[in-house]
Design a protein around this motif. Sequence first.
Motif, PDB file in Angstrom:
ATOM      1  N   ARG A  97      39.494  -0.189  32.966  1.00 54.14           N
ATOM      2  CA  ARG A  97      39.529  -0.559  31.667  1.00 54.14           C
ATOM      3  C   ARG A  97      40.507   0.661  30.293  1.00 54.14           C
ATOM      4  O   ARG A  97      40.221   1.707  30.963  1.00 54.14           O
ATOM      5  CB  ARG A  97      38.050  -0.270  30.682  1.00 54.14           C
ATOM      6  N   ASN A  98      40.745   0.305  29.432  1.00 52.40           N
ATOM      7  CA  ASN A  98      41.490   0.989  28.339  1.00 52.40           C
ATOM      8  C   ASN A  98      42.264   1.694  29.558  1.00 52.40           C
ATOM      9  O   ASN A  98      42.323   2.604  28.901  1.00 52.40           O
ATOM     10  CB  ASN A  98      40.829   1.863  27.256  1.00 52.40           C
ATOM     11  N   CYS A  99      43.475   0.913  29.560  1.00 54.29           N
ATOM     12  CA  CYS A  99      44.226   1.907  30.561  1.00 54.29           C
ATOM     13  C   CYS A  99      45.650   1.796  30.376  1.00 54.29           C
ATOM     14  O   CYS A  99      46.179   0.941  30.489  1.00 54.29           O
ATOM     15  CB  CYS A  99      43.635   2.275  32.303  1.00 54.29           C
ATOM     16  N   GLU A 136      38.428   3.926  33.416  1.00 54.11           N
ATOM     17  CA  GLU A 136      38.853   3.755  31.963  1.00 54.11           C
ATOM     18  C   GLU A 136      39.896   5.090  31.152  1.00 54.11           C
ATOM     19  O   GLU A 136      39.788   6.518  31.452  1.00 54.11           O
ATOM     20  CB  GLU A 136      37.777   3.862  31.203  1.00 54.11           C
ATOM     21  N   ASN A 137      39.904   4.548  30.271  1.00 54.98           N
ATOM     22  CA  ASN A 137      41.221   5.152  29.111  1.00 54.98           C
ATOM     23  C   ASN A 137      41.889   6.579  30.013  1.00 54.98           C
ATOM     24  O   ASN A 137      41.811   7.830  29.475  1.00 54.98           O
ATOM     25  CB  ASN A 137      40.160   6.186  28.247  1.00 54.98           C
ATOM     26  N   ASN A 167      42.179  -4.996  28.700  1.00 54.39           N
ATOM     27  CA  ASN A 167      43.670  -3.315  27.871  1.00 54.39           C
ATOM     28  C   ASN A 167      43.900  -2.573  28.430  1.00 54.39           C
ATOM     29  O   ASN A 167      43.944  -1.271  29.105  1.00 54.39           O
ATOM     30  CB  ASN A 167      42.273  -3.135  27.327  1.00 54.39           C
TER      31      ASN A 167
END
Length: 209
Positions: free
Chosen positions: A83-85, A56-57, A124
């Motif tokens: 997630r969120n990458c 993530e991130n 995301n």
Amino acid sequence: RYWGLMGSNYCKNLVLDSCIFSRFDAHMGVANATIRNSTLGHQGINAIGSGTFLVENSTINGRSLINLRSDYGSTWQGEFIIRNCTFVPAGGRSVTANLIGGSYSGQHNFGYTCYMPEKIIIENLRINDSNHPADYRGPAIFANINPKMTDDSYREEFPYVITREVILRNVTTASGKPLRLSDNLFMFRNVKVVADQTTMYEEKGLQGK
């Protein structure tokens, strides 16, 4: 600045946070791993193991978003959550992008059953695939993990347990090309893909055939 090396044989519950490194490489298996707030270089993420793998991130510059190591049977018994990458295929070089890579012929006995992650959740994700070959049809969820498995005549001596479900939420591409299942539609014909309205997904497959 710090330089470091980590051996990851038979580790569990790894958490890598706020790191910049060339690769994550699980050799002989990891049980549960998390990568967050990090940047991975051209070697990307290479993993085998079990449990939950959470990314993530983070920004991943590997050839695949996650590559399943073929020398240990391209096996992960559990789930992937991304997630969120941001995924920059091959660090921005002109390639055809695959999210999940690996290689498995079904002819070699690794001494254990080999699995693909049972469930993959991707939320995301921005795929920066603006630099691509002229014949590029868009990124694939799965690489062509066994090019010889094209119909029912192929027999695996040691069957591979294929992913059951992929959930896509807000997956976008810089190229504007839709996400595809795989170049090998037969191998992944029974994978259930659930994509929300913000995800461009090319719904072509052989489900149920």
